[in-house]
Design a protein around this motif. Structure first.
Motif, PDB file in Angstrom:
ATOM      1  N   SER A  48     -35.524 -44.909 -46.758  1.00  0.00           N
ATOM      2  CA  SER A  48     -36.067 -45.972 -47.183  1.00  0.00           C
ATOM      3  C   SER A  48     -35.748 -45.803 -48.694  1.00  0.00           C
ATOM      4  N   GLU A  69     -36.685 -49.016 -52.692  1.00  0.00           N
ATOM      5  CA  GLU A  69     -37.275 -49.754 -52.770  1.00  0.00           C
ATOM      6  C   GLU A  69     -35.692 -51.177 -52.910  1.00  0.00           C
ATOM      7  N   SER A 112     -40.694 -52.372 -49.973  1.00  0.00           N
ATOM      8  CA  SER A 112     -38.828 -51.676 -49.597  1.00  0.00           C
ATOM      9  C   SER A 112     -38.049 -52.239 -48.984  1.00  0.00           C
ATOM     10  N   GLN A 139     -37.616 -42.771 -50.505  1.00  0.00           N
ATOM     11  CA  GLN A 139     -38.774 -42.438 -49.555  1.00  0.00           C
ATOM     12  C   GLN A 139     -38.499 -42.768 -48.056  1.00  0.00           C
TER      13      GLN A 139
END
Lengths: 535, 372
Positions: free
Chosen positions: A172, A174, A300, A344
């Motif tokens: 993922s 942001e 996220s 992430q």
């Protein structure tokens, strides 16, 4: 007396040697067994993390059932977490008792710490390349992806030093979730990529209130125009975009610099006006966004199902929801021509065990998590992106994307747009250096922002003294001074570059040995002289 | 024979001579005629030439006349142009005169403006100086205010507030309270969360840093503590953060306040964080997204958890449905309340005790359940 002295000297010689052996074992890695025993029962423990999302739990269970059907002698026992921090702490606790799980959802930052124990985590390089049991190997009983079918950027993130210690599981980034209606109401048009200047300007504009303290833009008494969920990521991303120092690859801490100071000064001014706040100070950005009390919410892409007035997940009362059009955008940039955003999401590692069949079964299960069915199943529970090109390019996944907005559940537009955002900007993602202590540095980066905003709200003055105190307190809180020192002496254990300085034990040994020989010599001379006098 | 031939020849010659003479005579006549014609022609040509010469002379005269006329016109035009130029020159001179006058006027005006500006600047400088003095004075006043505030905060930090003073204190300001621990959420990463109460109201200390040894002391219900920290609000929950503590002598266990009748009313918020009791609540069904099955409770809010996770269950109070929680860090899997909730059935009538935590509205953390 002579014997006693000799014994003491011998002890002095041996002790440092014993000390230097303690606490460090030589890494032997993991040798791939020549066969998989599908008769002997094998039990593996899988510690998994979900986003408090029962659909994700269902995908894990489906993965376990599917895998156990193919490998009936293997039993997978799952333990669910909803917090990476808890997994990390439990793993650390269990390393000392040799009771780590077999497979664990984790972050490379955490693995770097796990690696301080020799052979705790299995290096996957040989397993990946094995022609039989490797990625897409001949004896793998399902359609696993080959190495080249894993998104290279995501696979690279799992390399620590010279080895690959994990497989990416989900990715993922942001996203900036925007109440576009309010932006227009304030007289602005959204650019394709937002700049920090733009977001600060609009946020300040949104703070206009009438005489009764009602915000003009939303007609409510509550308005926090800009809320950032992860202040760790905020500071890291801003420094990365400004090409400012953060840390070296081998763990030297560089975050306390002038650019950080300037960033904090800017944030302070918007914290003071209350145009900006954080999750830690106020609460979930999505709750304020959905209540019409926030314009810019950064969270996220894996939280996309909570964002927007039509979101399938809701954490506030329905009557509090204000309808608006949600725009999903990359996070603000200093240089929109060259956007940078963090990568992430969970990875999965395999812990080393004495029973190599356990490790092999664990590795096969990890591969099963990379199959199209599991990848797509999990990714579609949120705004995640599958980590394999095999899944991303599959007809089923493309069909899923094309049905964006058909409904507000499986095909919720904001969720799919969040996935598309990462797919579009994969080449613009980055990760921070991984070393033993990098997780603490991440937390410290966020703490700088949290303390700055708190200071602004508490009317503390922003000046050099404030910054100096802040840097000092945060450095101390997260023991960054010790990490910096350790980075120079324990690179090998951390799986990073070799140490540039000798370990303390070795230094002590080098000092003690000549001293002992000098003492022996002195004793001999003294003894001889004494004997001569007697004679 | 020979003479005959000769005769014939002579005759022939005579004939030819006659013919030639005749021919010459004709030629001469023709020549005379031609000469006459030539002369005539010459006369004609002479006449023509004379006529043409006369015409040409006439044309030349005409041309001369034309040229004369053109010359006269050119002279007139030139005269006119000269006259115009002279006129323009005069106009230009007038214009220049005007411009010079205007410029001179402008310059004069500018000079006047400059004088005015100088006057204004001087006045503004005086004004700025006054403002700066005023600002400086204001800053001094602000500083004095800040110092006063700081002093007040320091006093507040050092002075124990009553519950009423605590409630009235602004957010993001320092607070100091003395209260008694009623319960705690487990010590984690060097921090503990405390449910606190005195005789007048309740407090919640969030992530209070403490050693594990002190955590054991703080976990004893009734323990008296002084808490110094900052007042904050997170999702509606008012709490004390960034705090320090001091364990004091004294003990107090609060009696739960029955707030059954306050559910659905604004007054409920006045009991935030208090130890509460709810009577005769009816367990209502909880559902999981995508399933028709009804549950008396869920592991996690959406059923995604496993035993050990927080428990969520719905109850009906006064015809309205509310969600209650067994917070696993407050009451873990082995506690009576956890087990009791796991044993609930939809439709059970229950009495509960707990703490009135707040999360976007009332979100009681339950510590005991009794099925009636």
């Amino acid at each position: 007396m002579k014997k006693k002295l000799s014994f003491i000297l011998l002890l002095i010689l041996i002790l440092p040697l014993l000390a230097s052996c303690h606490g460090k074992q030589k890494s032997i890695g993991f040798a791939v067994p020549d066969h998989f025993d599908d008769q002997a029962p094998v039990e593996i423990v899988f510690w998994a993390k979900n986003d408090t999302n029962r659909n994700q739990v269902a995908v894990y269970q489906k993965a376990i059932e599917g895998f156990q059907t193919l490998y009936p002698n293997v039993t997978v026992n799952i333990r669910l977490y909803t917090d990476y921090g808890r997994i990390y702490n439990d793993v650390i606790t269990n390393i000392s008792t040799n009771t780590t799980p077999n497979v664990c959802i984790t972050y490379p930052d955490h693995i770097a710490t796990y690696l301080t124990g020799a052979d705790t985590v299995a290096p996957l390089d040989d397993l990946m390349a094995d022609p039989r049991f490797g990625l897409g190997g001949s004896e793998v009983r399902f359609d696993a992806p080959k190495t080249e079918e894993i998104v290279p950027e995501f696979l690279q993130e799992c390399r620590i030093g010279e080895h690959t210690y994990a497989m990416p599981y989900m990715r993922s980034t942001e996203a900036l979730y925007v109440n576009e209606d309010y932006v227009k109401k304030l007289g602005y048009e959204l650019p394709e990529i937002m700049t920090w200047d733009f977001i600060w300007e609009v946020s300040e504009k949104a703070m206009e209130q009438d005489a009764d303290g009602v915000f003009k833009v939303n007609g409510q008494k509550v308005m926090i125009p800009f809320i950032y969920k992860s202040t760790d990521n905020m500071m890291i991303s801003m420094l990365k975009q400004l090409d400012a120092p953060y840390s070296t690859d081998d763990g030297e801490i560089l975050i306390f610099n002038d650019t950080t100071k300037e960033v904090l000064q800017e944030i302070y001014s918007h914290g003071k006006s209350r145009a900006f706040s954080t999750f830690g100070i106020s609460s979930y950005p999505g709750n304020f966004l959905n209540a019409g009390q926030c314009i810019f919410a950064i969270d996220s892409t894996a939280g996309a199902t909570w964002m927007g007035s039509d979101a399938p997940m809701l954490d506030i009362h329905e009557e509090q929801v204000v309808p608006f059009h949600t725009k999903v955008m990359p996070i603000p940039q200093f240089d929109p021509e060259h956007p940078k955003m963090i990568s992430q999401g969970p990875s999965v590692c395999v812990f080393n065990k004495q029973n190599d069949q356990e490790v092999l079964a664990s590795w096969l299960f990890v591969q099963y998590l990379l199959t199209n069915e599991i990848q797509m199943g999990y990714a579609e529970t949120e705004g995640y992106l599958p980590v394999t090109l095999k899944a991303q390019n599959s007809a089923e996944y493309q069909d899923y994307l094309s049905r964006k907005g058909e409904d507000n559940k499986e095909h919720y537009a904001v969720k799919i747009e969040a996935s598309e955002l990462l797919m579009k900007y994969t080449a613009d993602t980055f990760v921070t250096p991984v070393f033993n202590g990098s997780a603490s540095l991440r937390s410290a980066a966020g703490q700088l922002i949290e303390n700055t905003v708190k200071g602004a709200r508490r009317k503390q003055e922003m000046n050099d003294a404030f910054i100096d105190k802040l840097f000092s307190e945060v450095s101390s809180l997260y023991r960054l001074d010790q990490i910096g020192k350790a980075a120079k002496g324990s690179g090998e254990e951390a799986g990073v570059k070799e140490a540039k300085e000798l370990p303390t034990e070795s230094v002590a040994l080098l000092i003690i040995v000549p001293c002992v020989w000098l003492l022996i010599g002195a004793y001999k001379l003294w003894n001889k002289k004494k004997t001569n006098i007697h004679h | 024979m020979k003479n005959k031939k000769l005769l014939i020849a002579l005759v022939a010659i005579l004939a030819v001579a006659v013919l030639v003479l005749s021919s010459c005579q004709k030629t001469e006549e023709k020549a005379k005629e031609a000469a006459a014609a030539v002369e005539e022609k010459a006369e004609e040509v002479k006449e023509e030439v004379k006529e043409e010469a006369a015409e040409a002379a006439e044309k030349v005269e005409e041309k001369v006349e034309e040229v004369k006329e053109e010359a006269a016109a050119a002279v007139d035009t030139a005269k006119e142009e000269v006259a115009e130029a002279a006129e323009k020159a005069e106009e230009k001179v007038e214009e220049v005169k005007e411009e010079v006058k205007e410029e001179a006027a402008e310059v004069a005006e500018k000079v006047e403006e400059a004088v005015d500006t100088a006057k204004e600047e001087a006045a503004a400088a005086v004004e700025t100086a006054k403002e700066e003095v005023a600002e400086a004075a204001e800053k001094v006043e602000e500083k004095v205010e800040d110092v006063k505030e700081e002093a007040a905060e320091a006093v507040a930090a050092a002075t124990v507030m009553s519950h009423d003073e605590y409630v009235k204190a602004d957010l993001d300001t320092p607070v100091c309270i003395e209260a008694y621990v009623q319960a705690n959420q487990s010590w984690w990463e060097g921090k503990i969360k405390l449910y606190l109460q005195d005789e007048n109201g309740a407090y919640f200390a969030y992530d209070l840093p403490c050693t594990e040894e002190d955590a054991a002391k703080l976990a004893v219900p009734g323990t008296k503590v002084r808490i110094n920290g900052m007042k904050a609000e997170w999702s509606g929950e008012v709490e004390i953060i960034d705090a320090t503590y001091e364990i004091l002598e004294g003990s107090f266990i609060a009696e739960p306040a029955d707030v059954t009748d306050l559910f659905g009313k604004d007054e409920l918020i006045n009991h935030m964080n208090e130890k509460i009791a709810v009577k005769d609540a009816k367990v209502a069904a909880s559902k999981v997204d995508g399933k028709d099955e009804e549950f008396a409770f869920l592991y996690n809010w959406d059923g995604s958890g496993t035993p050990g996770s927080d428990l969520y269950f719905n109850v009906e109070i006064g015809g309205q449905t509310y969600t209650f929680t067994v917070e696993s860090y407050l009451c873990g899997q082995d506690t009576d309340v956890y087990k009791a909730v796991e044993g609930l059935k939809v439709g059970d009538t229950i009495d509960m005790e707990g703490f009135l935590y707040w999360y976007n509205g009332a979100n009681p953390h339950i510590t005991s359940v009794t099925v009636k």
